[in-house]
Design a protein around this motif. Structure first.
Motif, PDB file in Angstrom:
ATOM      1  N   ILE A  95       0.841  -1.197   0.000  1.00 23.96           N
ATOM      2  CA  ILE A  95       0.000   0.000   0.000  1.00 23.96           C
ATOM      3  C   ILE A  95       0.876   1.247   0.000  1.00 23.96           C
ATOM      4  O   ILE A  95       0.599   2.217  -0.721  1.00 23.96           O
ATOM      5  CB  ILE A  95      -0.960  -0.018   1.203  1.00 23.96           C
ATOM      6  N   LEU A  96       1.961   1.228   0.771  1.00 17.64           N
ATOM      7  CA  LEU A  96       2.861   2.372   0.804  1.00 17.64           C
ATOM      8  C   LEU A  96       3.521   2.603  -0.551  1.00 17.64           C
ATOM      9  O   LEU A  96       3.798   3.749  -0.919  1.00 17.64           O
ATOM     10  CB  LEU A  96       3.919   2.176   1.889  1.00 17.64           C
ATOM     11  N   GLN A  97       3.764   1.535  -1.303  1.00 16.28           N
ATOM     12  CA  GLN A  97       4.326   1.713  -2.640  1.00 16.28           C
ATOM     13  C   GLN A  97       3.399   2.545  -3.522  1.00 16.28           C
ATOM     14  O   GLN A  97       3.859   3.312  -4.368  1.00 16.28           O
ATOM     15  CB  GLN A  97       4.585   0.357  -3.289  1.00 16.28           C
ATOM     16  N   SER A  98       2.084   2.393  -3.321  1.00 15.09           N
ATOM     17  CA  SER A  98       1.145   3.168  -4.134  1.00 15.09           C
ATOM     18  C   SER A  98       1.127   4.638  -3.733  1.00 15.09           C
ATOM     19  O   SER A  98       0.532   5.466  -4.432  1.00 15.09           O
ATOM     20  CB  SER A  98      -0.268   2.582  -4.031  1.00 15.09           C
ATOM     21  N   LEU A  99       1.778   4.967  -2.614  1.00 13.24           N
ATOM     22  CA  LEU A  99       1.860   6.357  -2.147  1.00 13.24           C
ATOM     23  C   LEU A  99       3.105   7.066  -2.660  1.00 13.24           C
ATOM     24  O   LEU A  99       3.280   8.264  -2.388  1.00 13.24           O
ATOM     25  CB  LEU A  99       1.852   6.401  -0.618  1.00 13.24           C
ATOM     26  N   ASP A 100       3.965   6.350  -3.350  1.00  6.28           N
ATOM     27  CA  ASP A 100       5.175   6.989  -3.873  1.00  6.28           C
ATOM     28  C   ASP A 100       4.794   8.187  -4.749  1.00  6.28           C
ATOM     29  O   ASP A 100       3.969   8.064  -5.658  1.00  6.28           O
ATOM     30  CB  ASP A 100       6.001   5.993  -4.688  1.00  6.28           C
ATOM     31  N   GLY A 101       5.385   9.323  -4.469  1.00  4.72           N
ATOM     32  CA  GLY A 101       5.099  10.523  -5.245  1.00  4.72           C
ATOM     33  C   GLY A 101       3.931  11.336  -4.734  1.00  4.72           C
ATOM     34  O   GLY A 101       3.666  12.426  -5.248  1.00  4.72           O
ATOM     35  N   VAL A 102       3.187  10.835  -3.747  1.00  6.92           N
ATOM     36  CA  VAL A 102       2.082  11.592  -3.146  1.00  6.92           C
ATOM     37  C   VAL A 102       2.659  12.415  -2.002  1.00  6.92           C
ATOM     38  O   VAL A 102       3.094  11.869  -0.986  1.00  6.92           O
ATOM     39  CB  VAL A 102       0.966  10.668  -2.632  1.00  6.92           C
ATOM     40  N   ALA A 103       2.675  13.727  -2.178  1.00 10.16           N
ATOM     41  CA  ALA A 103       3.391  14.610  -1.250  1.00 10.16           C
ATOM     42  C   ALA A 103       2.504  15.210  -0.165  1.00 10.16           C
ATOM     43  O   ALA A 103       3.016  15.770   0.802  1.00 10.16           O
ATOM     44  CB  ALA A 103       4.068  15.741  -2.029  1.00 10.16           C
ATOM     45  N   ALA A 216     -11.217  13.458  -0.432  1.00  9.03           N
ATOM     46  CA  ALA A 216     -11.602  12.064  -0.181  1.00  9.03           C
ATOM     47  C   ALA A 216     -12.014  11.334  -1.446  1.00  9.03           C
ATOM     48  O   ALA A 216     -11.956  10.096  -1.490  1.00  9.03           O
ATOM     49  CB  ALA A 216     -12.733  12.013   0.843  1.00  9.03           C
ATOM     50  N   ARG A 217     -12.419  12.071  -2.471  1.00  8.90           N
ATOM     51  CA  ARG A 217     -12.932  11.455  -3.688  1.00  8.90           C
ATOM     52  C   ARG A 217     -11.964  11.511  -4.871  1.00  8.90           C
ATOM     53  O   ARG A 217     -12.326  11.156  -5.986  1.00  8.90           O
ATOM     54  CB  ARG A 217     -14.281  12.090  -4.066  1.00  8.90           C
ATOM     55  N   LYS A 218     -10.742  11.922  -4.611  1.00  5.29           N
ATOM     56  CA  LYS A 218      -9.748  11.882  -5.679  1.00  5.29           C
ATOM     57  C   LYS A 218      -9.476  10.431  -6.073  1.00  5.29           C
ATOM     58  O   LYS A 218      -9.512   9.535  -5.219  1.00  5.29           O
ATOM     59  CB  LYS A 218      -8.443  12.547  -5.228  1.00  5.29           C
ATOM     60  N   PRO A 219      -9.202  10.177  -7.340  1.00  3.48           N
ATOM     61  CA  PRO A 219      -8.922   8.791  -7.761  1.00  3.48           C
ATOM     62  C   PRO A 219      -7.733   8.213  -7.005  1.00  3.48           C
ATOM     63  O   PRO A 219      -6.749   8.910  -6.743  1.00  3.48           O
ATOM     64  CB  PRO A 219      -8.616   8.925  -9.258  1.00  3.48           C
ATOM     65  N   LEU A 220      -7.842   6.950  -6.666  1.00 10.09           N
ATOM     66  CA  LEU A 220      -6.729   6.278  -6.012  1.00 10.09           C
ATOM     67  C   LEU A 220      -5.596   6.039  -7.014  1.00 10.09           C
ATOM     68  O   LEU A 220      -5.851   5.718  -8.174  1.00 10.09           O
ATOM     69  CB  LEU A 220      -7.179   4.933  -5.425  1.00 10.09           C
ATOM     70  N   PRO A 221      -4.355   6.178  -6.586  1.00  9.60           N
ATOM     71  CA  PRO A 221      -3.241   5.909  -7.503  1.00  9.60           C
ATOM     72  C   PRO A 221      -3.133   4.417  -7.789  1.00  9.60           C
ATOM     73  O   PRO A 221      -3.549   3.573  -6.987  1.00  9.60           O
ATOM     74  CB  PRO A 221      -2.021   6.412  -6.726  1.00  9.60           C
ATOM     75  N   ASP A 222      -2.579   4.096  -8.941  1.00 10.22           N
ATOM     76  CA  ASP A 222      -2.347   2.702  -9.291  1.00 10.22           C
ATOM     77  C   ASP A 222      -1.206   2.136  -8.457  1.00 10.22           C
ATOM     78  O   ASP A 222      -0.333   2.873  -7.970  1.00 10.22           O
ATOM     79  CB  ASP A 222      -1.993   2.571 -10.774  1.00 10.22           C
TER      80      ASP A 222
END
Length: 246
Positions: A95-103, A216-222
């Motif tokens: 899950i943390l990998q999908s957060l890469d680049g989310v600042a 809360a409704r922004k698309p989830l990252p891949d």
């Protein structure tokens, strides 16, 4: 035991199944055997819960003797603790990998929350097992909480969150996340439950209502391609050491 209808990795959403199926290179025979026993424990615990499971059943599902199990784990509680460590590290790392680049701390908090609810919706029996094991090994929640706390502090630094109590805010993140997972796993949640609860979470952390709903409704990252799982050392409280010693 051949008809034991438990859980398997294949019952997870594909990006998370990849995380549990991934094996570091150079694993020795002992590590492979432990992994096989943990997979057998998943099947047994998933079928009848942790309290009702026995080491004998785990051995039978693994195709090993009870003595082999005891060569690796002294007690059933040691199996639960090892399983908690493996599942917590692997799934949380993915899950943390999908957060890469989310600042943004607020967006990171939302993604972490929504991914757990997504897991519960897509694979309810896995979610229920995770919740049960977390209750049996509280250090798993402590481990995850360290990453949630880092995102909370980032949100405060970015002036997105306004907290009267950091401890209370962390309880809100962890408590709402677990309850939202349970509601989704029990089939009681709407299709938007992850976003609805995420918006309430952000409001509880001090964000204005309309802004909270938008974030809360922004698309989830891949999920990125899985080449390896990062190792995340504990930050501060030593929860990983607690897990390893449990």
């Amino acid at each position: 035991m051949s008809n034991f209808k438990g859980l398997s990795i294949a019952d997870l959403p594909a990006p998370l199944a990849e995380a549990l199926a991934w094996q570091p290179s150079g694993q020795g025979k002992r590590e492979r055997t432990r992994r096989q026993l943990l997979l057998a424990a998943v099947q047994v615990f998933g079928a009848q819960g942790v309290p009702g499971a026995t080491i004998q059943e785990i051995a039978a599902v693994a195709g090993m003797t009870t003595g082999t199990v005891y060569n690796h784990f002294d007690t059933k509680e040691a199996i639960v603790a090892a399983l908690a460590l493996w599942m917590t590290e692997a799934l949380n790392a993915r899950i943390l990998q999908s957060l890469d680049g989310v600042a943004e701390g607020a967006q990171r908090t939302v993604i972490g929350h929504r991914r757990h609810v997504w897991l519960a919706r897509e694979s309810p029996r896995w979610a229920l097992l995770l919740l049960e094991i977390s209750a049996s090994v509280p250090a798993t929640a402590q481990y995850i909480a360290q990453f949630a706390l880092a995102d909370l502090r980032l949100g405060v630094e970015q002036k997105a969150f306004h907290l009267s109590s950091e401890a209370a805010a962390l309880d809100l993140v962890m408590g709402l996340g677990s309850q939202a997972m349970l509601t989704a796993a029990q089939g009681k949640a709407s299709a938007d439950h992850d976003m609805d609860t995420a918006a309430l979470l952000l409001r509880g952390l001090g964000m204005e209502t309309d802004h909270a709903a938008t974030v809360a409704r922004k698309p989830l990252p891949d999920f990125p391609p899985l080449d390896a799982l990062p190792r995340h050392p504990p930050v501060g409280s030593g929860a990983l050491q607690l897990l390893q010693k449990a």
